[in-house]
Write a protein that holds these residues in place. Structure first.
Motif, PDB file in Angstrom:
ATOM      1  N   THR C  80      -1.132  -1.872 -22.219  1.00 41.54           N
ATOM      2  CA  THR C  80       0.225  -1.319 -22.187  1.00 41.54           C
ATOM      3  C   THR C  80       1.246  -2.360 -22.624  1.00 41.54           C
ATOM      4  OG1 THR C  80      -0.454   0.029 -20.294  1.00 41.54           O
ATOM      5  CG2 THR C  80       1.903  -0.139 -20.749  1.00 41.54           C
ATOM      6  N   ILE C  81       1.145  -3.563 -22.031  1.00 45.02           N
ATOM      7  CA  ILE C  81       2.087  -4.616 -22.408  1.00 45.02           C
ATOM      8  C   ILE C  81       1.925  -4.960 -23.883  1.00 45.02           C
ATOM      9  CG2 ILE C  81       2.763  -7.008 -22.016  1.00 45.02           C
ATOM     10  CD1 ILE C  81       1.971  -6.705 -19.145  1.00 45.02           C
ATOM     11  N   THR C  84       3.445  -2.259 -26.071  1.00 47.18           N
ATOM     12  CA  THR C  84       4.905  -2.361 -26.023  1.00 47.18           C
ATOM     13  C   THR C  84       5.368  -3.513 -26.898  1.00 47.18           C
ATOM     14  OG1 THR C  84       4.748  -1.667 -23.719  1.00 47.18           O
ATOM     15  CG2 THR C  84       6.877  -2.500 -24.475  1.00 47.18           C
ATOM     16  N   SER C 134      -6.281  -8.583 -17.866  1.00 44.31           N
ATOM     17  CA  SER C 134      -5.217  -8.106 -18.735  1.00 44.31           C
ATOM     18  C   SER C 134      -4.880  -9.136 -19.814  1.00 44.31           C
ATOM     19  CB  SER C 134      -3.969  -7.754 -17.928  1.00 44.31           C
ATOM     20  OG  SER C 134      -3.371  -8.913 -17.414  1.00 44.31           O
ATOM     21  N   PHE C 138      -5.058  -8.473 -23.882  1.00 45.77           N
ATOM     22  CA  PHE C 138      -3.774  -8.490 -24.551  1.00 45.77           C
ATOM     23  C   PHE C 138      -3.831  -8.742 -26.050  1.00 45.77           C
ATOM     24  CE2 PHE C 138       0.699  -8.872 -24.721  1.00 45.77           C
ATOM     25  CZ  PHE C 138       1.013  -9.960 -25.495  1.00 45.77           C
TER      26      PHE C 138
END
Lengths: 341, 264, 261
Positions: C80-81, C84, C134, C138
Motif C-alpha cells: 500500500t505504501i 501510494t 513490509s 516495499f
C-alpha cells in the motif's frame, strides 16, 4: 695382567660402539617423531575473543607450544553454533562447549561427545539488572520482565526456587542478543554472560547489578574442551591438553601479552573489553580444585551436581548415565598433582 | 454542427535539451466546416506534429491554431475533438463497448455550462462501423481492421465537431485498407464532420478529401493546397476516372517524386 | 459434466508432476540418510521429520499461522505504501529524484542489521516482524508500480488529453489498470519475500512464529523440529504463490502475455 687389560679394552670398545649406535637410533627416532607432526583442527565455539579456552589455543599457537608437542593445529571459529555437528562429521577434532550443553547433547539426541578439561569452575551465565531498578534480591523481580536468549535458563529457575520467588508474577520473553533491551527498559532483568554484557552495558553509561547463580547455591560449570568419545584416548588429545594447559599458565602470569595475542586473532574487538573478558574468566577458572589438581581440572562431583540441577529444572530432555560425558583421564596424563608433567 | 479549423503561420520547435529542432515552420491550413482535408508530405515533415497542435496536445512556438472560434483547449473542454491514430490504442482490459464509451466517461468541464453534446450511443456506433454483436468482445479477440473500426467509433463517441486522423489506415493490410477507406468516407460524409487526415498515400488523399495540403520536408511548411473537385459521394470506381488520375499525378509532381503512389 | 472433467484433468496435469517429483526427491533423501547412517542431529530422514510434524500438527500450524499473518499484514502494508509512493512519484519527476535513492538505500540495507533495532524500538511482539515484512515488500512494488503507471499507451494518453481529462481520470482509467501486470510481477516476488522477512524478524526475539521455532530448535540441535518448521514454511510459500498466480490469471484475463503456470 695383560689378558685382564685386554678384556677391559674389548669391553670399552663394545661400550663405545653400543653407545654410538644407540645415539644414532635415538636420533633417528627423534627425527622420525618430529618429522611427522599430527594435524589437529580446533574450532572455537564462537567468534575470536578472549574466552579462556580460545585464549589457551591462541597462546599455545603463538608461543610454539603446539609445535613443541608435535602438533600442527589449525584454529577455526564459528558464529553459527555448528561446531558440535562439525566435530561429529569429522571436519573438526576438538572444540569448546559449555558443560550444560555437553550434558544436553548427550541427553538428547545422544551425541557421543566427551569433555576432557574444564575452564569455568563456575558457569558463565548470570543475570543483569540496572542499578536504577534498585533490586535488592530476586524477590524484587516479581512483577517485572525477564529476558532470555533461547529458553529460560535453568539457573534462573533455580534462583527463583531457592529464593522462593513467584514465577507466575514475572513476564518472560525471548529477546535475542542485544543488551540494549535492558538499557532501553524493554526488560528489567536480562540473562547474560558474566564475562561479556556487564562491561558492554557499563560502557553504554549504565550502572548495573550482576546476579551470579553461584551466590544463590546454584551449581554451574563453564566452558570445556570436548572431542568425540571414540577419540578421547588418542595421543593427540593428550598433547593438545598439555600444550594448552601450559599456555593457560602463561596467560595467567602474562595477561597483557596474552591480550596482545588475542588482538591478533580478533583485531576488530575492543582491547579493554577483551581484557575484562579475560580477567573475569580467569577468576572463574580457579578454585580449590584447580589449586590441588591443576588448571582445567574437574571432579565427578561437579558434574553430578550439575546434572542433578539440570534434571530438576527440566533442562535435560532425558535422564542418562553421565559417566561418558566427561573424563578426568586426560587430565591425569597431563598433570602430576598440580604440576604439568 | 461541425467547426472550422484554422492554422495560421504555425511554428513548432522541439526543445531537445540544448538541441532545437524546428518541426514546423510557417504552416497555414484552412478547413471549412464539414470539409475533409488531407495533409500529405514526405516522412519527417511534421505532419503528426501539425495534428497534435490542432488537437491541443502541443502548444505552438509561434503562430496560432483555432477550432471554431476558440483555441484547441476550448474544443478539448467541450469534447469537440475526435482523435484516431495509426495504432488503434484500445484498452485491453475493456470490452469493445466499454472502449467506445471511454470518451463519454470523461467529465465535461462545467465552466462551459451543460453544453455536453448528446453522445452517440454505443449501439448506434457499433452499427455505424458494422460491428454489431461484438460489444462484449475484448480487443485481443479482434483483427487489426476491426480494432481500427472500434477506434473510429470511440473517436465519434462524444459527438465531436472535428475529426483528426493520423495515418489511421497505415497499419492495415492492403485489402482491409481499401475497404476501410470507403467505410471512412461513408461515415465522414454521413456525419458531416470537419476532418483533417494525415496520410502518406496520395491515392487515399485524392479519394477521400475535398482539399489536399502539401507539406515540405523538415521543417515542414505548406507549399501548396490542391482542391479535389470530384463528385460526392465518392464511390467505387472513381479511382479509375481520368480526373482522379490527373489529381494523383498533380500531387506527385508537387511532391517532386515520380515513383509510386506511396511515399516512404 | 464434461466441463468438470476437463477442469479436473487440467488440475491434475498441474499438480501431479510436481508431487511425483517431490515424492521422488524425498525418497532419495530417505534412502541416502539410512544408507549413509547420517545421525539424526545432522540431517534427519524425511520419515522422521514427517512423524514429528504430524505428531505436533497443532503446534506447527499455530506458529505457521502467526508467521503467515505477520507476512501478509506486512505485505499489505508495504504494498500500500509503495503503491501510494509510486503514484506520487510517477506524477512528479522531482519527487522521484528525491525519494528513489532513499528507497534504494532501504532495499540494500540487510534485514539482519535492521531487525535488532526494530526489537528495541517496537518490542518483542508481532509489530517489528510485520514492519520487516513490509520493508522487504516495499521496493519491488514501488519500482514496478512506477514503471507500470508510467508505461501507458501513448495513443490513449493523447486521446484522454484531447478530451481534457483530469490527472485523476487518467490515473484511474489508464494508469492504474495499465500497471496491473507490473504489479502482479512485483507481488510474485514480494509475497515470498515477506514470508522470509517475517521469519527473519522472528529470529531476533519473541516466542511466536516459525522463525522462533527454528532458532530455538537449532539451539537445542533438535533437527526434526527445525526441518518440520522449514517444511511448513515451504508449504506456506507454495500455497501463497499458487494463490497469486490464480489471482493474476483472473484479474489479468485480458492480458496477452501473462505467464500461466
Amino acid at each position: 695382567m695383560n689378558a685382564f687389560r685386554a678384556v677391559g679394552n674389548c669391553n670399552k670398545a663394545k661400550l663405545v660402539i653400543i653407545t654410538f649406535f644407540s645415539l644414532i637410533a635415538l636420533l633417528a627416532c627423534g627425527v622420525m617423531e618430529t618429522s611427522e607432526p599430527n594435524n589437529v583442527t580446533f574450532m572455537a565455539g564462537y567468534k575470536p575473543q578472549a574466552n579462556l579456552p580460545f585464549v589457551a589455543t591462541y597462546v599455545a599457537q603463538e608461543k610454539g607450544y603446539f609445535k613443541e608437542h608435535n602438533l600442527e593445529v589449525e584454529i577455526l571459529h564459528t558464529t553459527s553454533g555448528d561446531n558440535i555437528q562439525l566435530l561429529m562429521s569429522g571436519d573438526v577434532d576438538i572444540t569448546t562447549s559449555d558443560a550444560t550443553s555437553v550434558l544436553k547433547r548427550r541427553s538428547d539426541p545422544g551425541i557421543p561427545i566427551t569433555a576432557f578439561a574444564l575452564f569455568g569452575q563456575k558457569g558463565q551465565q548470570g543475570f543483569l539488572s540496572l542499578k536504577s531498578s534498585d533490586f535488592n534480591s530476586p524477590k524484587d523481580w516479581e512483577g517485572k520482565t525477564f529476558g532470555y536468549k533461547f529458553s529460560q535458563p535453568p539457573e534462573y529457575l533455580a534462583i527463583l526456587e531457592n529464593e522462593k520467588v513467584d514465577r507466575t508474577k514475572i513476564q518472560e520473553v525471548r529477546v535475542g542478543f542485544d543488551p540494549r533491551v535492558l538499557t532501553e527498559g524493554q526488560v528489567d532483568i536480562l540473562a547474560i554472560f558474566k564475562s561479556n554484557e556487564p562491561d558492554t552495558v557499563r560502557n553504554l553509561g549504565f550502572e548495573v547489578d550482576l546476579w551470579d547463580p553461584a551466590d544463590f547455591d546454584v551449581p554451574t560449570l563453564g566452558l570445556t574442551y570436548v572431542t568425540r568419545e571414540t577419540d578421547i584416548e588418542s595421543e593427540v588429545v593428550e598433547q593438545f591438553l598439555k600444550a594448552t594447559m601450559k599456555a593457560l599458565e602463561f596467560t595467567i602470569e602474562n595477561r597483557d601479552e596474552a591480550i596482545d595475542i588475542v588482538m591478533k586473532y580478533a583485531p576488530e574487538e575492543d582491547r579493554d573489553h577483551q581484557k575484562f573478558m579475560l580477567n573475569t574468566e580467569i577468576d572463574d577458572a580457579q578454585s580449590a580444585i584447580t589449586d590441588m589438581n591443576g588448571l582445567g581440572s574437574m571432579t565427578s562431583n561437579q558434574w553430578e551436581s550439575l546434572y542433578g540441577h539440570l534434571i530438576r529444572y527440566g533442562a535435560l530432555p532425558k535422564e542418562f548415565d553421565i559417566k561418558s560425558a566427561f573424563t578426568i583421564d586426560v587430565l591425569d596424563q597431563v598433570y602430576k598433582g598440580n604440576k604439568l608433567r | 454542427m461541425s467547426q472550422s479549423i484554422k492554422a495560421t503561420q504555425l511554428q513548432y520547435v522541439y526543445d531537445g535539451g540544448g538541441r532545437n529542432l524546428t518541426a514546423l515552420d510557417r504552416v497555414d491550413l484552412d478547413v471549412k466546416p464539414g470539409e475533409f482535408v488531407s495533409v500529405v508530405g514526405p516522412s519527417g515533415c511534421g505532419k503528426s506534429t501539425l495534428l497534435k497542435l490542432i488537437a491541443g496536445l502541443l502548444v505552438p512556438t509561434n503562430g496560432s491554431v483555432t477550432i471554431g472560434s476558440g483555441p484547441p483547449a476550448k474544443a478539448q473542454k467541450l469534447k469537440n475533438i475526435g482523435l484516431m491514430f495509426q495504432e488503434p490504442g484500445l484498452l485491453p482490459w475493456r470490452t469493445v463497448a466499454q472502449n467506445i464509451t471511454l470518451p463519454t466517461e470523461i467529465a465535461p468541464n462545467s465552466s462551459y455550462g451543460n453544453q455536453s453534446n448528446s453522445d452517440n450511443t454505443p449501439k448506434a456506433l457499433l452499427r455505424l462501423i458494422g460491428l454489431e454483436g461484438f460489444a462484449t468482445y475484448y480487443p485481443k479477440e479482434l483483427s487489426g481492421g476491426m480494432k481500427q473500426r472500434v477506434a473510429l467509433a470511440r473517436a465519434l463517441a462524444a459527438s465531436p465537431e472535428v475529426l483528426l486522423l493520423d495515418e489511421p489506415l497505415a497499419a492495415l493490410d492492403d485489402i482491409t485498407r481499401t475497404s476501410m477507406r470507403y467505410e471512412l468516407i461513408r461515415i465522414c460524409e454521413y456525419s458531416n464532420l470537419s476532418v483533417v487526415m494525415v496520410t502518406h498515400n496520395l491515392r487515399e488523399a485524392v479519394l477521400m478529401s475535398d482539399k489536399v495540403a502539401i507539406l515540405t520536408s523538415r521543417p515542414g511548411s505548406t507549399t501548396a493546397t490542391v482542391t479535389i473537385n470530384l463528385p460526392r459521394p465518392r464511390i467505387q470506381g472513381i479511382e479509375d476516372t481520368l480526373a482522379f488520375i490527373e489529381y494523383e499525378q498533380k500531387l506527385k509532381n508537387l511532391l517532386s517524386i515520380g515513383t509510386e503512389t506511396d511515399i516512404k | 459434466m464434461q466441463k468438470y472433467f476437463v477442469g479436473f484433468m487440467k488440475l491434475s496435469s498441474y499438480t501431479i508432476p510436481p508431487t511425483l517429483a517431490l515424492f521422488l526427491l524425498l525418497s532419495i533423501w530417505e534412502i541416502w540418510v539410512r544408507a549413509a547412517n547420517v545421525p539424526i542431529y545432522i540431517f534427519p530422514a524425511p520419515s522422521i521429520i514427517f512423524t514429528r510434524l504430524f505428531q505436533d500438527m497443532g503446534f506447527f500450524l499455530s506458529h505457521g499461522m502467526t508467521t503467515l499473518t505477520e507476512a501478509l499484514l506486512g505485505f499489505i502494508l508495504g504494498a500500500t505504501i509503495a503503491m501510494t509512493g509510486a503514484t506520487f512519484m510517477a506524477h512528479s519527476r522531482l519527487l522521484e529524484r528525491s525519494l528513489l535513492p532513499i528507497a534504494v538505500m532501504i532495499k540494500v540495507t540487510p534485514i539482519v542489521a535492521i531487525a535488532p533495532i526494530f526489537v528495541i524500538w517496537f518490542g518483542f511482539g508481532s509489530f517489528p516482524k510485520i514492519l520487516i515484512a513490509s520493508l522487504i515488500t516495499f521496493f519491488p512494488v514501488l519500482v514496478n508500480g512506477m514503471s507500470g503507471l508510467r508505461n501507458v499507451d501513448p495513443v490513449v494518453l493523447d486521446l484522454l488529453n484531447s478530451l481534457n481529462a483530469s490527472r485523476r481520470e487518467i490515473y484511474f482509467k489508464l494508469r492504474l489498470p495499465s500497471s496491473m501486470p507490473y504489479l502482479f510481477a512485483a507481488f510474485k516476488i514480494s509475497i515470498p519475500l515477506s514470508v522470509i522477512g517475517a521469519v527473519v524478524g522472528e529470529w531476533f526475539s519473541g516466542d511466536r512464529g516459525l522463525g522462533s521455532v527454528i532458532i530455538v530448535s537449532h539451539a537445542n540441535l533438535d533437527m526434526p523440529t527445525l526441518f518440520s518448521a522449514i517444511f511448513v514454511l515451504a508449504g506456506i510459500g507454495v500455497a501463497l504463490t499458487i494463490i497469486v498466480f490464480y489471482l493474476e490469471k483472473k484479474v489479468l484475463r485480458w492480458h496477452d502475455s501473462s505467464v500461466i503456470t
